[in-house]
Enzyme design. Sequence first.
Site, PDB file in Angstrom:
ATOM      1  NE  ARG A 235      -4.272  -1.401  -0.010  1.00 31.54           N
ATOM      2  CZ  ARG A 235      -4.359  -2.453  -0.835  1.00 31.54           C
ATOM      3  NH1 ARG A 235      -3.362  -2.747  -1.654  1.00 31.54           N
ATOM      4  NH2 ARG A 235      -5.441  -3.202  -0.854  1.00 31.54           N
ATOM      5  CD  GLU A 264      -2.993   2.900  -5.263  1.00 36.34           C
ATOM      6  OE1 GLU A 264      -1.793   2.588  -5.192  1.00 36.34           O
ATOM      7  OE2 GLU A 264      -3.909   2.070  -5.371  1.00 36.34           O
ATOM      8  CG  HIS A 296      -2.962  -1.214  -6.949  1.00 32.68           C
ATOM      9  ND1 HIS A 296      -3.268  -0.514  -5.806  1.00 32.68           N
ATOM     10  CD2 HIS A 296      -3.067  -2.538  -6.618  1.00 32.68           C
ATOM     11  CE1 HIS A 296      -3.566  -1.368  -4.838  1.00 32.68           C
ATOM     12  NE2 HIS A 296      -3.445  -2.608  -5.307  1.00 32.68           N
TER      13      HIS A 296
HETATM   14  P1  NAI Z   1      -1.587 -11.084   4.987  1.00 31.39           P
HETATM   15  O1  NAI Z   1      -2.606 -10.587   5.939  1.00 31.39           O
HETATM   16  O2  NAI Z   1      -1.591 -12.514   4.582  1.00 31.39           O
HETATM   17  O3  NAI Z   1      -0.107 -10.748   5.554  1.00 31.39           O
HETATM   18  C1  NAI Z   1       0.243  -9.516   6.108  1.00 31.39           C
HETATM   19  C2  NAI Z   1       1.311  -9.821   7.154  1.00 31.39           C
HETATM   20  O4  NAI Z   1       1.848  -8.569   7.612  1.00 31.39           O
HETATM   21  C3  NAI Z   1       0.769 -10.562   8.378  1.00 31.39           C
HETATM   22  O5  NAI Z   1       1.530 -11.729   8.617  1.00 31.39           O
HETATM   23  C4  NAI Z   1       0.929  -9.551   9.511  1.00 31.39           C
HETATM   24  O6  NAI Z   1       1.199 -10.156  10.770  1.00 31.39           O
HETATM   25  C5  NAI Z   1       2.111  -8.745   9.001  1.00 31.39           C
HETATM   26  N1  NAI Z   1       2.286  -7.445   9.645  1.00 31.39           N
HETATM   27  C6  NAI Z   1       1.346  -6.647  10.232  1.00 31.39           C
HETATM   28  N2  NAI Z   1       1.941  -5.545  10.742  1.00 31.39           N
HETATM   29  C7  NAI Z   1       3.266  -5.653  10.469  1.00 31.39           C
HETATM   30  C8  NAI Z   1       4.395  -4.850  10.757  1.00 31.39           C
HETATM   31  N3  NAI Z   1       4.278  -3.692  11.408  1.00 31.39           N
HETATM   32  N4  NAI Z   1       5.614  -5.274  10.341  1.00 31.39           N
HETATM   33  C9  NAI Z   1       5.754  -6.451   9.691  1.00 31.39           C
HETATM   34  N5  NAI Z   1       4.719  -7.258   9.391  1.00 31.39           N
HETATM   35  C10 NAI Z   1       3.493  -6.868   9.775  1.00 31.39           C
HETATM   36  O7  NAI Z   1      -1.700 -10.131   3.701  1.00 31.39           O
HETATM   37  P2  NAI Z   1      -1.183 -10.435   2.238  1.00 31.39           P
HETATM   38  O8  NAI Z   1      -2.224 -11.147   1.468  1.00 31.39           O
HETATM   39  O9  NAI Z   1       0.184 -11.029   2.291  1.00 31.39           O
HETATM   40  O10 NAI Z   1      -1.112  -8.950   1.645  1.00 31.39           O
HETATM   41  C11 NAI Z   1      -0.166  -8.004   2.110  1.00 31.39           C
HETATM   42  C12 NAI Z   1      -0.563  -6.652   1.572  1.00 31.39           C
HETATM   43  O11 NAI Z   1      -0.434  -6.644   0.147  1.00 31.39           O
HETATM   44  C13 NAI Z   1      -2.061  -6.313   1.801  1.00 31.39           C
HETATM   45  O12 NAI Z   1      -2.222  -5.687   3.038  1.00 31.39           O
HETATM   46  C14 NAI Z   1      -2.375  -5.408   0.666  1.00 31.39           C
HETATM   47  O13 NAI Z   1      -2.224  -4.081   1.132  1.00 31.39           O
HETATM   48  C15 NAI Z   1      -1.312  -5.699  -0.384  1.00 31.39           C
HETATM   49  N6  NAI Z   1      -1.852  -6.215  -1.645  1.00 31.39           N
HETATM   50  C16 NAI Z   1      -1.458  -5.610  -2.815  1.00 31.39           C
HETATM   51  C17 NAI Z   1      -1.913  -6.067  -4.043  1.00 31.39           C
HETATM   52  C18 NAI Z   1      -1.477  -5.462  -5.339  1.00 31.39           C
HETATM   53  O14 NAI Z   1      -2.147  -5.652  -6.361  1.00 31.39           O
HETATM   54  N7  NAI Z   1      -0.378  -4.720  -5.377  1.00 31.39           N
HETATM   55  C19 NAI Z   1      -2.882  -7.194  -4.097  1.00 31.39           C
HETATM   56  C20 NAI Z   1      -3.169  -7.795  -2.817  1.00 31.39           C
HETATM   57  C21 NAI Z   1      -2.695  -7.292  -1.634  1.00 31.39           C
END
Ligand code: NAI
Length: 330
Positions: A235, A264, A296
């Site tokens: 993000r 964005e 994105h």
């Molecule tokens: P997820 O929920 O599976 O993993 C996120 C991880 O970040 C969790 O393990 C959580 O404990 C950890 N986390 C939380 N706070 C943290 C911190 N301060 N420091 C380090 N780790 C921390 O989410 P997922 O599916 O892996 O997605 C991650 C991000 O990717 C989403 O939040 C979304 O914003 C973004 N995303 C981007 C896309 C794109 O098209 N560019 C598509 C899908 C998601």
Amino acid sequence: MHQIAVFSTKKYDIEYLNKFNIDNKLTFKFIASTLSQETVSLAKGASAVCVFVNDDMDSKVLEKLHTMGIKIIALRCAGFNNIDLASAKKRGFSLCRVPEYSPEAVAEHTVGLMLTLSRKYHKAYNRVREGNFALDGLMGFNLHQKTVGIIGTGNIGKATIKILKGFGCQVLCCDPCPSEEITQLGAKYVSFNEILTNADIISLHCPLNEETKHLINTHTIAQMKNGVMLINTSRGALMDSRALISGLKSQKISFLGLDVYELESEIFFEDLSETIIDDDIFERLLSFPNVLITGHQGFFTKEALETIAKTTINNLLCLLKGERSGNELY
Ligand code: NAI
């Protein structure tokens, strides 16, 4: 028949949502605009709204939806930083998302950005088309044996680690909820600060929330290795864009790959090629030769769109029946 107001609709949303709306159980009202205080009234008559990453669900929008009798929101994305959760809960909204549609799609895009920056494919593509086969200026570096720091080891972080281990990278990672599976992949949990000081490449895979906003800022950039590569496919607001510009100008940051950007919502997902973009920070970022920005598109694969459509439709059908789908946010 339940009508669903689908905001931020693009051609591909219509194609995939219609394709998987088996037996036409739902009626979609496709709306091109993003959801905001100005556009919320377009949802009139709907039983639910379906939204994407840049739809704004602040307390005022939620209040208006509530007044209109709409109590169901289906996010067709994983991230949910664009919704005031406390306000939604208070007003009794049923809320679902697509928690995992293709972590591999985003992970592959992440590594694509790394490789394009390190091997300069974008420059080579243009050069060769113009008959310029000189290699000067195209020298890259191996990913092999580089130290990559992964911030957030959830679905996408894990998929990225798997690919990077294949390249022979040393992977350091941090997450408030460490997972044994990640350690078994050969990555090592360290503190966020250890990543800052030791990584050649840092890639963000954590959600955006109050705690993580501007995680990458002047102070944290100062602790990084000279010549670091930063990648953000998570993000935009995880990074302070002004601090990135300073880091690029001082050459602390040698490579920057972004699939997301703080502001964005004003720019991405539209063809603005004939428009003057009124965002000097974004334009400055674009002007650096070592910055690569995509709009994105990390999620944008056939496989991911299929899962998004199927899961969103299932979420809506469950919520409309008053059942749980397992993808609720609370
Ligand atoms: P997820 O929920 O599976 O993993 C996120 C991880 O970040 C969790 O393990 C959580 O404990 C950890 N986390 C939380 N706070 C943290 C911190 N301060 N420091 C380090 N780790 C921390 O989410 P997922 O599916 O892996 O997605 C991650 C991000 O990717 C989403 O939040 C979304 O914003 C973004 N995303 C981007 C896309 C794109 O098209 N560019 C598509 C899908 C998601």
